[in-house]
Design a protein around this motif. Structure first.
Motif, PDB file in Angstrom:
ATOM      1  N   GLU A  26       0.860  -1.190   0.000  1.00 44.16           N
ATOM      2  CA  GLU A  26       0.000   0.000   0.000  1.00 44.16           C
ATOM      3  C   GLU A  26       0.892   1.234   0.000  1.00 44.16           C
ATOM      4  O   GLU A  26       1.739   1.402   0.871  1.00 44.16           O
ATOM      5  CB  GLU A  26      -0.901  -0.010   1.240  1.00 44.16           C
ATOM      6  N   TYR A  27       0.695   2.075  -0.984  1.00 49.45           N
ATOM      7  CA  TYR A  27       1.489   3.316  -1.103  1.00 49.45           C
ATOM      8  C   TYR A  27       0.868   4.407  -0.247  1.00 49.45           C
ATOM      9  O   TYR A  27      -0.295   4.770  -0.420  1.00 49.45           O
ATOM     10  CB  TYR A  27       1.539   3.768  -2.575  1.00 49.45           C
ATOM     11  N   LYS A  28       1.650   4.932   0.685  1.00 49.46           N
ATOM     12  CA  LYS A  28       1.164   5.969   1.607  1.00 49.46           C
ATOM     13  C   LYS A  28       1.421   7.368   1.025  1.00 49.46           C
ATOM     14  O   LYS A  28       2.182   7.523   0.075  1.00 49.46           O
ATOM     15  CB  LYS A  28       1.910   5.867   2.948  1.00 49.46           C
ATOM     16  N   ASP A  29       0.832   8.365   1.670  1.00 53.57           N
ATOM     17  CA  ASP A  29       1.053   9.753   1.241  1.00 53.57           C
ATOM     18  C   ASP A  29       2.240  10.395   1.962  1.00 53.57           C
ATOM     19  O   ASP A  29       2.555  11.558   1.729  1.00 53.57           O
ATOM     20  CB  ASP A  29      -0.209  10.599   1.499  1.00 53.57           C
ATOM     21  N   ASP A  30       2.877   9.635   2.856  1.00 53.87           N
ATOM     22  CA  ASP A  30       3.991  10.217   3.626  1.00 53.87           C
ATOM     23  C   ASP A  30       5.204  10.460   2.742  1.00 53.87           C
ATOM     24  O   ASP A  30       5.569   9.616   1.932  1.00 53.87           O
ATOM     25  CB  ASP A  30       4.402   9.273   4.768  1.00 53.87           C
ATOM     26  N   ALA A  31       5.804  11.614   2.938  1.00 55.55           N
ATOM     27  CA  ALA A  31       7.079  11.919   2.264  1.00 55.55           C
ATOM     28  C   ALA A  31       8.112  12.121   3.359  1.00 55.55           C
ATOM     29  O   ALA A  31       7.849  12.781   4.361  1.00 55.55           O
ATOM     30  CB  ALA A  31       6.950  13.186   1.434  1.00 55.55           C
ATOM     31  N   THR A  32       9.284  11.501   3.176  1.00 55.82           N
ATOM     32  CA  THR A  32      10.370  11.714   4.140  1.00 55.82           C
ATOM     33  C   THR A  32      11.655  12.007   3.383  1.00 55.82           C
ATOM     34  O   THR A  32      11.786  11.672   2.213  1.00 55.82           O
ATOM     35  CB  THR A  32      10.618  10.478   5.039  1.00 55.82           C
ATOM     36  N   ALA A  33      12.570  12.641   4.072  1.00 59.89           N
ATOM     37  CA  ALA A  33      13.896  12.879   3.501  1.00 59.89           C
ATOM     38  C   ALA A  33      14.921  12.876   4.630  1.00 59.89           C
ATOM     39  O   ALA A  33      14.552  13.005   5.801  1.00 59.89           O
ATOM     40  CB  ALA A  33      13.936  14.211   2.764  1.00 59.89           C
ATOM     41  N   PHE A  34      16.184  12.723   4.248  1.00 63.24           N
ATOM     42  CA  PHE A  34      17.291  12.708   5.217  1.00 63.24           C
ATOM     43  C   PHE A  34      17.056  11.657   6.289  1.00 63.24           C
ATOM     44  O   PHE A  34      17.107  11.932   7.482  1.00 63.24           O
ATOM     45  CB  PHE A  34      17.500  14.121   5.795  1.00 63.24           C
ATOM     46  N   ASN A  35      16.768  10.437   5.815  1.00 66.35           N
ATOM     47  CA  ASN A  35      16.540   9.287   6.692  1.00 66.35           C
ATOM     48  C   ASN A  35      15.420   9.550   7.701  1.00 66.35           C
ATOM     49  O   ASN A  35      15.537   9.199   8.872  1.00 66.35           O
ATOM     50  CB  ASN A  35      17.846   8.894   7.394  1.00 66.35           C
TER      51      ASN A  35
END
Ligand code: TMP
Length: 231
Positions: A26-35
């Motif tokens: 399931e693809y979430k809407d969360d975006a993360t960066a820099f670990n």
């Protein structure tokens, strides 16, 4: 059908299904960066990445690259073969950008004469450090034959995708791949989307990928929609 959550990552969840050989992503809407240090929810990102990943996996399968992909089953869900992920992130670069630009002190945008392949140890606690093939052997991440297969598959993916995107007016700058052991051997796994690729418009140089989030440029959804519109 309620499915048992097997694993939750930064951008996706993986569920068990009734078939022991298949998982649901399931693809979430969360975006993360820099670990994961920088985090945000960007409504609609999961739907766009599922769509883009599905189109790309289908294209790669047609071109003889074995992947975990079975089918897209809903806006956010993708059915895949069960795999055990190899703890490696394989990066292919066609143009200097991002961490390579910083590491070598060379401006972003310089085209490389041949694709550059880099390996990182997939380990969030360590921040996915850069490693060499000798480290892969010491850590026993995959055997020599498996690593050779992974490298040649990654370069094949690059050849297929570079041409495909160029046809759509997009420069495939770099991307990250992950592989897994399936019951039939090593296959391409995870996702291929603007979260995991750098995509620049050929004419304008406009960034159509997650750098818009990493670098606080805004317009991420519009950029991903732009990519979908060209597929
Ligand atoms: P980098 O220049 O930051 O090393 O990134 C190289 C490529 O790998 C770029 O297309 C973005 C992708 N990538 C991921 O998919 N996940 C990550 O965690 C990182 C750091 C990069």
């Amino acid at each position: 059908m309620t499915m048992e959550l097997l694993y939750e990552g930064k951008a996706k969840k993986v569920f068990k299904t009734n078939n022991p050989e298949e998982y649901m992503i399931e693809y979430k809407d969360d975006a993360t960066a820099f670990n994961g240090v920088k985090k945000s929810e960007i409504a609609g990102k999961g739907v766009l990445n599922n769509k883009i990943s599905s189109v790309i996996f289908e294209l790669l399968e047609k071109n003889g690259v074995e992947t975990h992909y079975i089918k897209q089953v809903s806006e956010r869900e993708m059915l895949v073969k069960k795999v055990e992920i190899v703890a490696l992130e394989v990066i292919i670069r066609n143009t200097i950008a991002g961490s390579l630009s910083k590491r070598l002190g060379i401006e972003e945008g310089l085209k490389l004469e041949k694709p550059l392949l880099e390996l990182c140890y997939k380990n969030d606690d360590l921040g996915d450090p850069f490693i060499t093939e000798d480290h892969v052997e010491i850590l026993d991440l995959v055997d020599t034959e498996g690593l050779d297969k992974i490298k040649s598959m990654a370069l094949k993916v690059n050849e297929v995708l570079k041409g495909y995107f160029l046809d759509k007016g997009i420069n495939l700058v770099d991307f990250k791949l992950e592989f897994g052991y399936s019951k039939d051997g090593i296959v391409l796994a995870d996702e291929i989307s603007p979260d995991t690729c750098r995509l620049w418009d050929v004419n304008t140089g406009e960034k159509l990928d997650k750098d818009r989030f990493r670098r606080d440029m805004g317009g991420l959804i519009e950029a991903y929609e732009n990519v979908v519109g060209r597929l």
